[in-house]
Motif scaffolding. Sequence first.
Motif, PDB file in Angstrom:
ATOM      1  N   MET A   1      -5.774  -4.582 -10.335  1.00 27.48           N
ATOM      2  CA  MET A   1      -5.688  -3.808  -9.092  1.00 27.48           C
ATOM      3  C   MET A   1      -6.193  -4.666  -7.941  1.00 27.48           C
ATOM      4  SD  MET A   1      -7.572  -0.224  -8.084  1.00 27.48           S
ATOM      5  CE  MET A   1      -6.797   0.616  -9.440  1.00 27.48           C
ATOM      6  N   ALA A   2      -5.388  -4.922  -6.982  1.00 27.99           N
ATOM      7  CA  ALA A   2      -5.791  -5.760  -5.856  1.00 27.99           C
ATOM      8  C   ALA A   2      -5.955  -4.902  -4.622  1.00 27.99           C
ATOM      9  CB  ALA A   2      -4.730  -6.846  -5.615  1.00 27.99           C
ATOM     10  N   ARG A   3      -6.919  -5.268  -3.818  1.00 25.20           N
ATOM     11  CA  ARG A   3      -7.160  -4.528  -2.588  1.00 25.20           C
ATOM     12  C   ARG A   3      -7.170  -5.526  -1.446  1.00 25.20           C
ATOM     13  NH1 ARG A   3      -9.150   0.542  -4.019  1.00 25.20           N
ATOM     14  NH2 ARG A   3     -10.007   0.994  -1.996  1.00 25.20           N
ATOM     15  N   THR A   4      -6.700  -5.099  -0.296  1.00 23.65           N
ATOM     16  CA  THR A   4      -6.713  -5.976   0.860  1.00 23.65           C
ATOM     17  C   THR A   4      -7.437  -5.283   1.971  1.00 23.65           C
ATOM     18  OG1 THR A   4      -4.667  -5.131   1.787  1.00 23.65           O
ATOM     19  CG2 THR A   4      -4.468  -6.950   0.227  1.00 23.65           C
ATOM     20  N   GLY A   5      -8.085  -6.041   2.795  1.00 20.89           N
ATOM     21  CA  GLY A   5      -8.795  -5.454   3.924  1.00 20.89           C
ATOM     22  C   GLY A   5      -9.251  -6.567   4.822  1.00 20.89           C
ATOM     23  N   GLY A   6      -9.839  -6.237   5.944  1.00 23.44           N
ATOM     24  CA  GLY A   6     -10.321  -7.298   6.800  1.00 23.44           C
ATOM     25  C   GLY A   6     -10.681  -6.776   8.149  1.00 23.44           C
ATOM     26  N   ARG A   7     -11.264  -7.649   8.968  1.00 21.77           N
ATOM     27  CA  ARG A   7     -11.644  -7.295  10.319  1.00 21.77           C
ATOM     28  C   ARG A   7     -11.152  -8.356  11.285  1.00 21.77           C
ATOM     29  NH1 ARG A   7     -15.141  -3.198  11.183  1.00 21.77           N
ATOM     30  NH2 ARG A   7     -16.173  -2.259   9.415  1.00 21.77           N
ATOM     31  N   ALA A   8      -9.943  -8.842  11.061  1.00 17.85           N
ATOM     32  CA  ALA A   8      -9.388  -9.832  11.973  1.00 17.85           C
ATOM     33  C   ALA A   8      -9.236  -9.226  13.356  1.00 17.85           C
ATOM     34  CB  ALA A   8      -8.029 -10.308  11.454  1.00 17.85           C
ATOM     35  N   ARG A   9      -9.543  -9.984  14.384  1.00 15.21           N
ATOM     36  CA  ARG A   9      -9.445  -9.507  15.765  1.00 15.21           C
ATOM     37  C   ARG A   9      -8.301 -10.244  16.454  1.00 15.21           C
ATOM     38  NH1 ARG A   9     -13.049  -7.057  19.327  1.00 15.21           N
ATOM     39  NH2 ARG A   9     -14.653  -7.115  17.726  1.00 15.21           N
ATOM     40  N   THR A  10      -7.451  -9.509  17.114  1.00  7.97           N
ATOM     41  CA  THR A  10      -6.373 -10.121  17.872  1.00  7.97           C
ATOM     42  C   THR A  10      -6.468  -9.673  19.313  1.00  7.97           C
ATOM     43  OG1 THR A  10      -4.797  -8.327  17.557  1.00  7.97           O
ATOM     44  CG2 THR A  10      -4.878  -9.990  15.832  1.00  7.97           C
ATOM     45  N   ALA A  11      -5.971 -10.520  20.212  1.00  8.04           N
ATOM     46  CA  ALA A  11      -6.030 -10.174  21.629  1.00  8.04           C
ATOM     47  C   ALA A  11      -5.159  -8.978  21.934  1.00  8.04           C
ATOM     48  CB  ALA A  11      -5.586 -11.375  22.465  1.00  8.04           C
ATOM     49  N   ALA A  12      -4.054  -8.824  21.176  1.00  5.12           N
ATOM     50  CA  ALA A  12      -3.110  -7.751  21.468  1.00  5.12           C
ATOM     51  C   ALA A  12      -3.609  -6.396  21.032  1.00  5.12           C
ATOM     52  CB  ALA A  12      -1.775  -8.041  20.804  1.00  5.12           C
ATOM     53  N   ALA A  13      -4.473  -6.374  19.981  1.00  5.20           N
ATOM     54  CA  ALA A  13      -4.878  -5.085  19.421  1.00  5.20           C
ATOM     55  C   ALA A  13      -6.358  -5.086  19.056  1.00  5.20           C
ATOM     56  CB  ALA A  13      -4.030  -4.771  18.207  1.00  5.20           C
ATOM     57  N   GLY A  26      -2.084  -1.364  -6.965  1.00  7.38           N
ATOM     58  CA  GLY A  26      -1.793  -0.869  -8.301  1.00  7.38           C
ATOM     59  C   GLY A  26      -1.495   0.609  -8.342  1.00  7.38           C
ATOM     60  N   SER A  27      -1.565   1.265  -7.187  1.00  7.44           N
ATOM     61  CA  SER A  27      -1.338   2.705  -7.123  1.00  7.44           C
ATOM     62  C   SER A  27       0.154   3.012  -7.068  1.00  7.44           C
ATOM     63  CB  SER A  27      -2.021   3.283  -5.879  1.00  7.44           C
ATOM     64  OG  SER A  27      -1.636   4.621  -5.664  1.00  7.44           O
ATOM     65  N   PRO A  28       0.562   4.150  -7.645  1.00  8.24           N
ATOM     66  CA  PRO A  28       1.967   4.556  -7.515  1.00  8.24           C
ATOM     67  C   PRO A  28       2.315   5.024  -6.107  1.00  8.24           C
ATOM     68  CG  PRO A  28       0.706   6.263  -8.648  1.00  8.24           C
ATOM     69  CD  PRO A  28      -0.211   5.072  -8.507  1.00  8.24           C
ATOM     70  N   VAL A  29       1.296   5.244  -5.272  1.00 10.99           N
ATOM     71  CA  VAL A  29       1.534   5.662  -3.887  1.00 10.99           C
ATOM     72  C   VAL A  29       2.058   4.459  -3.107  1.00 10.99           C
ATOM     73  CG1 VAL A  29       0.500   6.570  -1.775  1.00 10.99           C
ATOM     74  CG2 VAL A  29      -0.318   7.362  -4.008  1.00 10.99           C
ATOM     75  N   PRO A  30       3.206   4.569  -2.450  1.00  9.17           N
ATOM     76  CA  PRO A  30       3.778   3.429  -1.726  1.00  9.17           C
ATOM     77  C   PRO A  30       2.809   2.847  -0.701  1.00  9.17           C
ATOM     78  CG  PRO A  30       5.364   5.230  -1.865  1.00  9.17           C
ATOM     79  CD  PRO A  30       4.052   5.774  -2.359  1.00  9.17           C
ATOM     80  N   LEU A  31       2.845   1.539  -0.527  1.00 11.12           N
ATOM     81  CA  LEU A  31       1.928   0.872   0.393  1.00 11.12           C
ATOM     82  C   LEU A  31       2.143   1.336   1.828  1.00 11.12           C
ATOM     83  CD1 LEU A  31       1.998  -2.740  -1.087  1.00 11.12           C
ATOM     84  CD2 LEU A  31       0.047  -1.170  -1.059  1.00 11.12           C
ATOM     85  N   TYR A  32       3.400   1.563   2.212  1.00  4.82           N
ATOM     86  CA  TYR A  32       3.636   2.006   3.584  1.00  4.82           C
ATOM     87  C   TYR A  32       2.949   3.347   3.834  1.00  4.82           C
ATOM     88  CZ  TYR A  32       6.822   5.960   2.945  1.00  4.82           C
ATOM     89  OH  TYR A  32       7.328   7.201   2.654  1.00  4.82           O
ATOM     90  N   TYR A  33       2.962   4.229   2.815  1.00  5.73           N
ATOM     91  CA  TYR A  33       2.355   5.551   2.968  1.00  5.73           C
ATOM     92  C   TYR A  33       0.831   5.425   3.032  1.00  5.73           C
ATOM     93  CZ  TYR A  33       1.363  10.490   2.185  1.00  5.73           C
ATOM     94  OH  TYR A  33       0.913  11.778   2.323  1.00  5.73           O
TER      95      TYR A  33
END
Length: 261
Positions: A1-13, A26-33
Amino acid sequence: MARTGGRARTAAAPALSSLDFALDRGSPVPLYYQLARQLEAAIEHGVLAPGDLLGNEVDLSVRLGLSRPTVRQAIQSLVDKGLLVRRRGVGTQVVHSQVKRPLELSSLYDDLEEAGQGPTTQVVRHEVVPASCDVAAALGVAEGGEVTVLERLRCTHGQPVALLCNYLPASVVDLDDARLESTGLYRIMRSAGITLHSARQRVSARAATAREAARLDEEEGAALLTMQRTAYDDTGRAVEYGTHLYRASRYTFDFQLLVRP
Protein backbone atom coordinates in the motif's frame (compact mmCIF):
# COMPACT_ATOMS: atom_id res chain seq x y z
CA MET A 1 0.00 0.00 0.00
CA ALA A 2 1.61 3.25 -1.06
CA ARG A 3 0.66 6.67 0.14
CA THR A 4 1.60 10.03 -1.29
CA GLY A 5 1.57 13.39 0.36
CA GLY A 6 3.59 16.52 0.70
CA ARG A 7 3.76 20.21 1.40
CA ALA A 8 5.25 21.51 -1.81
CA ARG A 9 4.67 25.25 -2.21
CA THR A 10 4.05 26.83 -5.59
CA ALA A 11 3.69 30.48 -6.49
CA ALA A 12 0.45 29.77 -8.34
CA ALA A 13 -1.30 27.99 -5.47
CA PRO A 14 0.05 28.96 -2.01
CA ALA A 15 -3.20 27.81 -0.37
CA LEU A 16 -2.38 24.20 -1.22
CA SER A 17 0.85 24.39 0.79
CA SER A 18 -1.19 23.93 3.99
CA LEU A 19 -2.68 20.63 2.80
CA ASP A 20 -1.45 17.07 3.16
CA PHE A 21 -3.07 14.68 0.71
CA ALA A 22 -3.20 11.01 1.71
CA LEU A 23 -3.91 8.88 -1.35
CA ASP A 24 -4.25 5.16 -0.79
CA ARG A 25 -3.18 3.49 -4.03
CA GLY A 26 -4.13 0.06 -2.72
CA SER A 27 -7.73 1.07 -2.08
CA PRO A 28 -10.55 0.09 -4.45
CA VAL A 29 -11.72 3.71 -4.21
CA PRO A 30 -10.55 5.51 -7.39
CA LEU A 31 -7.69 7.97 -6.87
CA TYR A 32 -9.58 10.80 -8.54
CA TYR A 33 -12.43 10.33 -6.04
CA GLN A 34 -10.03 10.27 -3.07
CA LEU A 35 -8.44 13.52 -4.26
CA ALA A 36 -11.80 15.14 -4.93
CA ARG A 37 -13.13 14.25 -1.47
CA GLN A 38 -10.03 15.67 0.25
CA LEU A 39 -10.23 18.88 -1.75
CA GLU A 40 -13.96 19.14 -1.00
CA ALA A 41 -13.31 18.65 2.74
CA ALA A 42 -10.67 21.41 2.66
CA ILE A 43 -13.18 23.76 1.01
CA GLU A 44 -15.97 22.84 3.45
CA HIS A 45 -13.75 23.51 6.48
CA GLY A 46 -12.37 26.79 5.17
CA VAL A 47 -8.79 25.55 4.62
CA LEU A 48 -9.33 26.48 0.99
CA ALA A 49 -11.32 29.72 0.94
CA PRO A 50 -13.27 31.40 -1.88
CA GLY A 51 -10.77 32.96 -4.29
CA ASP A 52 -7.92 30.55 -3.51
CA LEU A 53 -6.11 29.14 -6.53
CA LEU A 54 -5.34 25.46 -7.01
CA GLY A 55 -2.80 26.04 -9.75
CA ASN A 56 -2.85 23.99 -12.92
CA GLU A 57 -3.42 20.29 -13.40
CA VAL A 58 0.19 19.64 -14.43
CA ASP A 59 1.65 21.09 -11.21
CA LEU A 60 -0.83 19.18 -9.04
CA SER A 61 -0.29 15.90 -10.88
CA VAL A 62 3.51 16.22 -10.50
CA ARG A 63 3.20 17.05 -6.82
CA LEU A 64 0.98 14.07 -6.06
CA GLY A 65 2.50 11.60 -8.51
CA LEU A 66 -0.81 11.20 -10.32
CA SER A 67 -1.64 11.20 -13.98
CA ARG A 68 -3.01 14.41 -15.42
CA PRO A 69 -6.34 12.75 -16.43
CA THR A 70 -6.82 11.61 -12.81
CA VAL A 71 -6.31 15.14 -11.49
CA ARG A 72 -8.51 16.57 -14.24
CA GLN A 73 -11.33 14.18 -13.32
CA ALA A 74 -11.09 15.12 -9.64
CA ILE A 75 -11.18 18.83 -10.40
CA GLN A 76 -14.01 18.46 -12.92
CA SER A 77 -16.16 16.66 -10.32
CA LEU A 78 -15.84 19.70 -8.04
CA VAL A 79 -16.44 22.10 -10.93
CA ASP A 80 -19.66 20.17 -11.61
CA LYS A 81 -20.66 20.62 -7.95
CA GLY A 82 -20.07 24.37 -8.18
CA LEU A 83 -17.17 24.36 -5.69
CA LEU A 84 -14.44 25.20 -8.22
CA VAL A 85 -14.34 27.23 -11.43
CA ARG A 86 -11.82 27.29 -14.25
CA ARG A 87 -10.93 30.86 -15.27
CA ARG A 88 -8.98 31.53 -18.45
CA GLY A 89 -5.67 33.18 -17.62
CA VAL A 90 -6.19 32.63 -13.87
CA GLY A 91 -6.45 28.88 -13.30
CA THR A 92 -8.68 26.75 -11.15
CA GLN A 93 -10.21 28.78 -8.32
CA VAL A 94 -12.32 28.01 -5.27
CA VAL A 95 -15.79 29.51 -5.64
CA HIS A 96 -17.44 28.62 -2.36
CA SER A 97 -18.24 25.66 -0.17
CA GLN A 98 -21.67 24.09 -0.28
CA VAL A 99 -23.39 24.07 3.09
CA LYS A 100 -24.24 20.50 4.12
CA ARG A 101 -26.66 20.55 6.98
CA PRO A 102 -27.67 17.51 9.02
CA LEU A 103 -31.40 17.02 9.34
CA GLU A 104 -31.78 17.56 13.07
CA LEU A 105 -33.12 20.19 15.46
CA SER A 106 -30.32 22.72 15.29
CA SER A 107 -29.94 26.29 14.12
CA LEU A 108 -28.36 27.17 10.79
CA TYR A 109 -26.01 29.57 12.61
CA ASP A 110 -24.69 26.84 14.92
CA ASP A 111 -24.28 24.39 12.02
CA LEU A 112 -22.35 26.92 9.93
CA GLU A 113 -20.16 27.95 12.85
CA GLU A 114 -19.36 24.33 13.70
CA ALA A 115 -18.40 23.70 10.07
CA GLY A 116 -16.03 26.69 10.09
CA GLN A 117 -18.13 28.63 7.60
CA GLY A 118 -17.91 32.01 9.36
CA PRO A 119 -21.64 32.87 9.42
CA THR A 120 -22.85 36.46 9.45
CA THR A 121 -26.40 37.78 9.77
CA GLN A 122 -28.28 40.85 8.58
CA VAL A 123 -31.62 41.62 10.22
CA VAL A 124 -33.99 42.65 7.43
CA ARG A 125 -37.18 42.86 9.50
CA HIS A 126 -37.98 42.72 13.21
CA GLU A 127 -41.40 43.77 14.41
CA VAL A 128 -44.57 42.71 16.20
CA VAL A 129 -47.47 41.87 13.85
CA PRO A 130 -50.92 40.27 14.07
CA ALA A 131 -50.74 36.49 13.56
CA SER A 132 -52.08 35.29 10.22
CA CYS A 133 -54.21 32.16 10.07
CA ASP A 134 -51.23 29.91 9.19
CA VAL A 135 -48.94 31.42 11.82
CA ALA A 136 -51.62 31.26 14.50
CA ALA A 137 -52.29 27.61 13.74
CA ALA A 138 -48.56 26.74 13.85
CA LEU A 139 -47.90 28.56 17.13
CA GLY A 140 -51.20 27.74 18.83
CA VAL A 141 -52.14 31.38 19.37
CA ALA A 142 -55.27 33.33 18.51
CA GLU A 143 -55.54 34.59 14.95
CA GLY A 144 -54.76 38.30 15.01
CA GLY A 145 -52.85 37.97 18.29
CA GLU A 146 -49.41 39.54 18.58
CA VAL A 147 -46.40 37.60 17.30
CA THR A 148 -42.81 38.67 16.66
CA VAL A 149 -41.63 38.30 13.08
CA LEU A 150 -37.93 38.16 12.20
CA GLU A 151 -36.50 38.19 8.71
CA ARG A 152 -32.75 37.65 8.46
CA LEU A 153 -30.23 37.16 5.67
CA ARG A 154 -27.61 34.54 6.57
CA CYS A 155 -24.25 34.63 4.76
CA THR A 156 -21.00 32.67 4.73
CA HIS A 157 -17.72 34.07 3.42
CA GLY A 158 -19.64 37.20 2.46
CA GLN A 159 -22.07 35.31 0.19
CA PRO A 160 -25.81 34.88 0.89
CA VAL A 161 -26.90 31.35 1.78
CA ALA A 162 -30.39 31.65 3.24
CA LEU A 163 -33.26 34.05 3.83
CA LEU A 164 -34.86 33.16 7.17
CA CYS A 165 -38.31 34.21 8.32
CA ASN A 166 -39.30 33.25 11.88
CA TYR A 167 -42.43 33.89 13.93
CA LEU A 168 -42.42 33.66 17.73
CA PRO A 169 -45.08 34.24 20.38
CA ALA A 170 -44.50 37.87 21.35
CA SER A 171 -43.68 37.11 24.99
CA VAL A 172 -41.45 34.04 24.51
CA VAL A 173 -38.05 35.81 24.52
CA ASP A 174 -36.60 39.34 24.44
CA LEU A 175 -34.74 40.04 21.21
CA ASP A 176 -32.63 42.89 19.86
CA ASP A 177 -31.08 43.33 16.45
CA ALA A 178 -27.48 43.52 17.68
CA ARG A 179 -27.73 40.14 19.34
CA LEU A 180 -29.60 38.61 16.42
CA GLU A 181 -26.77 39.68 14.13
CA SER A 182 -24.06 38.22 16.37
CA THR A 183 -25.48 34.79 17.16
CA GLY A 184 -28.23 32.31 16.31
CA LEU A 185 -31.87 32.45 17.36
CA TYR A 186 -31.82 29.03 19.03
CA ARG A 187 -28.76 30.02 21.04
CA ILE A 188 -30.62 33.12 22.27
CA MET A 189 -33.61 30.98 23.19
CA ARG A 190 -31.48 28.48 25.09
CA SER A 191 -29.78 31.27 27.04
CA ALA A 192 -33.27 32.50 28.02
CA GLY A 193 -33.99 29.11 29.60
CA ILE A 194 -36.01 27.64 26.73
CA THR A 195 -35.29 23.94 26.21
CA LEU A 196 -35.94 22.99 22.59
CA HIS A 197 -37.26 19.46 22.46
CA SER A 198 -38.70 18.60 19.04
CA ALA A 199 -39.93 20.01 15.75
CA ARG A 200 -42.11 19.26 12.75
CA GLN A 201 -40.42 20.15 9.48
CA ARG A 202 -41.23 20.08 5.77
CA VAL A 203 -38.64 20.52 3.01
CA SER A 204 -39.61 21.41 -0.55
CA ALA A 205 -38.40 23.52 -3.49
CA ARG A 206 -39.58 26.30 -5.78
CA ALA A 207 -38.34 29.09 -8.04
CA ALA A 208 -37.09 32.39 -6.62
CA THR A 209 -39.19 35.52 -6.97
CA ALA A 210 -37.53 38.75 -8.08
CA ARG A 211 -37.31 40.01 -4.48
CA GLU A 212 -35.90 36.73 -3.17
CA ALA A 213 -33.40 36.49 -6.01
CA ALA A 214 -32.14 40.00 -5.27
CA ARG A 215 -31.65 39.16 -1.58
CA LEU A 216 -29.90 35.87 -2.29
CA ASP A 217 -27.76 37.02 -5.23
CA GLU A 218 -29.46 34.60 -7.61
CA GLU A 219 -31.27 34.96 -10.91
CA GLU A 220 -35.04 35.32 -10.81
CA GLY A 221 -36.48 31.84 -11.20
CA ALA A 222 -33.41 30.11 -9.73
CA ALA A 223 -34.05 26.96 -7.71
CA LEU A 224 -34.53 27.49 -3.98
CA LEU A 225 -34.92 24.93 -1.23
CA THR A 226 -37.72 25.77 1.19
CA MET A 227 -38.19 24.67 4.76
CA GLN A 228 -41.12 25.11 7.13
CA ARG A 229 -40.49 24.22 10.75
CA THR A 230 -42.43 24.48 13.99
CA ALA A 231 -40.25 23.96 17.07
CA TYR A 232 -41.53 22.95 20.51
CA ASP A 233 -40.02 23.23 23.97
CA ASP A 234 -39.93 20.47 26.59
CA THR A 235 -43.44 21.38 27.78
CA GLY A 236 -44.91 20.86 24.30
CA ARG A 237 -45.38 24.61 23.69
CA ALA A 238 -44.75 25.88 20.15
CA VAL A 239 -41.99 28.48 20.51
CA GLU A 240 -40.99 29.14 16.90
CA TYR A 241 -42.41 28.82 13.39
CA GLY A 242 -39.99 29.32 10.53
CA THR A 243 -40.35 29.60 6.76
CA HIS A 244 -36.86 29.58 5.28
CA LEU A 245 -35.38 29.84 1.79
CA TYR A 246 -31.99 28.38 0.86
CA ARG A 247 -29.94 28.72 -2.31
CA ALA A 248 -30.00 25.27 -3.92
CA SER A 249 -26.60 26.01 -5.46
CA ARG A 250 -25.06 26.48 -2.02
CA TYR A 251 -27.05 24.30 0.34
CA THR A 252 -28.00 20.66 0.88
CA PHE A 253 -29.71 18.63 3.58
CA ASP A 254 -27.99 15.44 4.75
CA PHE A 255 -30.21 12.47 5.66
CA GLN A 256 -29.27 9.29 7.46
CA LEU A 257 -31.68 6.49 6.59
CA LEU A 258 -32.01 3.35 8.70
CA VAL A 259 -33.66 0.06 7.84
CA ARG A 260 -36.67 -0.54 10.04
CA PRO A 261 -36.17 -3.74 12.09
